[in-house]
Write an enzyme that holds these catalytic residues in place. Structure first.
Site, PDB file in Angstrom:
ATOM      1  N   THR A 181      49.111   9.763  51.046  1.00  0.00           N
ATOM      2  CA  THR A 181      49.429  10.429  52.301  1.00  0.00           C
ATOM      3  C   THR A 181      50.937  10.350  52.531  1.00  0.00           C
ATOM      4  O   THR A 181      51.629   9.517  51.933  1.00  0.00           O
ATOM      5  CB  THR A 181      48.665   9.770  53.474  1.00  0.00           C
ATOM      6  OG1 THR A 181      48.797  10.590  54.642  1.00  0.00           O
ATOM      7  CG2 THR A 181      49.193   8.381  53.756  1.00  0.00           C
ATOM      8  N   GLU A 182      51.454  11.249  53.363  1.00  0.00           N
ATOM      9  CA  GLU A 182      52.890  11.277  53.685  1.00  0.00           C
ATOM     10  C   GLU A 182      53.779  11.447  52.451  1.00  0.00           C
ATOM     11  O   GLU A 182      54.823  10.803  52.330  1.00  0.00           O
ATOM     12  CB  GLU A 182      53.293  10.003  54.454  1.00  0.00           C
ATOM     13  CG  GLU A 182      52.564   9.791  55.768  1.00  0.00           C
ATOM     14  CD  GLU A 182      52.821  10.902  56.779  1.00  0.00           C
ATOM     15  OE1 GLU A 182      53.951  11.427  56.809  1.00  0.00           O
ATOM     16  OE2 GLU A 182      51.881  11.247  57.540  1.00  0.00           O
TER      17      GLU A 182
ATOM     18  N   LYS B 199      52.914  17.042  51.196  1.00  0.00           N
ATOM     19  CA  LYS B 199      52.045  18.121  50.696  1.00  0.00           C
ATOM     20  C   LYS B 199      52.296  19.428  51.439  1.00  0.00           C
ATOM     21  O   LYS B 199      52.427  20.482  50.825  1.00  0.00           O
ATOM     22  CB  LYS B 199      50.558  17.740  50.839  1.00  0.00           C
ATOM     23  CG  LYS B 199      50.052  16.750  49.853  1.00  0.00           C
ATOM     24  CD  LYS B 199      48.540  16.622  49.922  1.00  0.00           C
ATOM     25  CE  LYS B 199      48.010  16.437  51.327  1.00  0.00           C
ATOM     26  NZ  LYS B 199      48.546  15.221  51.987  1.00  0.00           N
ATOM     27  N   THR B 200      52.324  19.345  52.762  1.00  0.00           N
ATOM     28  CA  THR B 200      52.497  20.567  53.549  1.00  0.00           C
ATOM     29  C   THR B 200      53.890  21.148  53.372  1.00  0.00           C
ATOM     30  O   THR B 200      54.055  22.369  53.290  1.00  0.00           O
ATOM     31  CB  THR B 200      52.233  20.290  55.037  1.00  0.00           C
ATOM     32  OG1 THR B 200      50.908  19.770  55.188  1.00  0.00           O
ATOM     33  CG2 THR B 200      52.352  21.568  55.850  1.00  0.00           C
TER      34      THR B 200
ATOM     35  N   LYS C 257      43.667  24.793  55.580  1.00  0.00           N
ATOM     36  CA  LYS C 257      43.721  23.338  55.742  1.00  0.00           C
ATOM     37  C   LYS C 257      42.386  22.984  56.378  1.00  0.00           C
ATOM     38  O   LYS C 257      42.269  22.832  57.591  1.00  0.00           O
ATOM     39  CB  LYS C 257      44.890  22.959  56.649  1.00  0.00           C
ATOM     40  CG  LYS C 257      44.993  21.487  56.999  1.00  0.00           C
ATOM     41  CD  LYS C 257      45.708  20.696  55.949  1.00  0.00           C
ATOM     42  CE  LYS C 257      45.956  19.266  56.412  1.00  0.00           C
ATOM     43  NZ  LYS C 257      46.582  18.431  55.359  1.00  0.00           N
TER      44      LYS C 257
ATOM     45  N   SER D 115      43.323  15.642  60.722  1.00  0.00           N
ATOM     46  CA  SER D 115      43.301  14.699  61.835  1.00  0.00           C
ATOM     47  C   SER D 115      44.724  14.568  62.360  1.00  0.00           C
ATOM     48  O   SER D 115      45.663  15.111  61.787  1.00  0.00           O
ATOM     49  CB  SER D 115      42.743  13.348  61.382  1.00  0.00           C
ATOM     50  OG  SER D 115      43.414  12.883  60.228  1.00  0.00           O
TER      51      SER D 115
ATOM     52  N   ASP E 241      50.584  20.593  60.484  1.00  0.00           N
ATOM     53  CA  ASP E 241      50.534  21.034  59.092  1.00  0.00           C
ATOM     54  C   ASP E 241      49.824  22.383  58.971  1.00  0.00           C
ATOM     55  O   ASP E 241      50.290  23.290  58.272  1.00  0.00           O
ATOM     56  CB  ASP E 241      49.807  19.999  58.235  1.00  0.00           C
ATOM     57  CG  ASP E 241      50.609  18.714  58.073  1.00  0.00           C
ATOM     58  OD1 ASP E 241      51.807  18.710  58.418  1.00  0.00           O
ATOM     59  OD2 ASP E 241      50.036  17.716  57.616  1.00  0.00           O
TER      60      ASP E 241
ATOM     61  N   GLU F 222      44.947  23.308  51.164  1.00  0.00           N
ATOM     62  CA  GLU F 222      45.554  21.977  51.187  1.00  0.00           C
ATOM     63  C   GLU F 222      44.544  20.922  51.617  1.00  0.00           C
ATOM     64  O   GLU F 222      43.852  21.066  52.631  1.00  0.00           O
ATOM     65  CB  GLU F 222      46.756  21.944  52.139  1.00  0.00           C
ATOM     66  CG  GLU F 222      47.489  20.605  52.095  1.00  0.00           C
ATOM     67  CD  GLU F 222      48.552  20.486  53.163  1.00  0.00           C
ATOM     68  OE1 GLU F 222      48.695  19.392  53.733  1.00  0.00           O
ATOM     69  OE2 GLU F 222      49.249  21.484  53.430  1.00  0.00           O
TER      70      GLU F 222
END
Length: 229
Positions: free
Chosen positions: A12-13, A16-17, A38, A42, A55, A117
């Protein structure tokens, strides 16, 4: 000919977006029609129009097809926690079938370039024993892996690539997103990734002061994906 890909990350982080939006902008700049999904997010904010995820909004902003937010992000949850936990708290069954149907509707629109995504990494859980990997498998989409370049990224990238291939999907390409500009031996790390990942590198994106889609797109290329540009 329309092509679609599933975008996942080494963690995560990892951006990706940021990378997905850059790829969509690159496609738009080449004159291709674009769409994105997407399916679950969350950490959404409550707005007058309902829950919205930054995102998903970024992806929607780079889609040339006229899509509604609910088409792009059908499952939106407020808590910034793992999607399966957020869904459980909301009393929602986050099954592969439930996520796959709205994505298939977007794929059916036939944009030249469509990105789906995921959330977090390859094995992010869904309901029961399923994960987001099962969604990609169900959709039979080739995968683009976003590697968040920092200490430990080689291990994460190689394990992710092995899992993708073991699941029977093709790793279509990967992007080096340099999230830590102070990474020791950066050039050597990038060379190791290039040598060991069995897929073309779509670009090396430095840590940008302003990581908007246009700025990111300047570091990316679509040709290795087989796009007809």
């Amino acid at each position: 000919m329309s092509q679609a890909f599933f975008v996942t990350g080494t963690d995560t982080e990892v951006g990706k977006t940021t990378i997905a939006a850059g790829l969509l902008r690159a496609a738009r700049s080449a004159g291709l029609s674009t769409a994105a999904a997407k399916p679950v997010a969350s950490g959404c904010e409550q707005t007058p129009d309902g829950l919205r995820n930054s995102d998903a909004l970024a992806l929607l902003g780079e889609s040339t097809l006229a899509l509604r937010y609910e088409q792009v992000n059908p499952f939106a949850f407020a808590p910034a926690i793992a999607p399966h936990l957020a869904a459980r708290e909301a009393g929602v069954e986050l099954s592969v079938a439930a996520l796959a149907e709205p994505v298939r509707q977007i794929l059916a629109l036939g944009a030249d370039f469509t990105l789906v995504e995921g959330a977090g990494g390859w094995r992010v859980p869904l309901a029961g024993t399923s994960s987001l990997a099962d969604l990609a498998i169900d959709l039979q989409l080739p995968v683009i892996l976003v590697v968040g370049v920092r200490l430990g990224c080689i291990n994460h990238a190689l394990l992710s690539a092995e899992a993708i291939e073991r699941d029977g999907l093709r790793l279509a390409g990967w992007v080096a997103n340099i999230v830590d500009g102070q990474t020791s031996r950066l050039a050597e790390n990038l060379a190791t990734l290039a040598a060991r990942l069995n897929a073309p590198c779509l670009g090396q994106v430095p840590r940008l002061e302003r990581a908007d889609p246009a700025s990111v797109a300047a570091y990316l290329q679509l040709a290795p994906l087989g796009m007809q540009i």
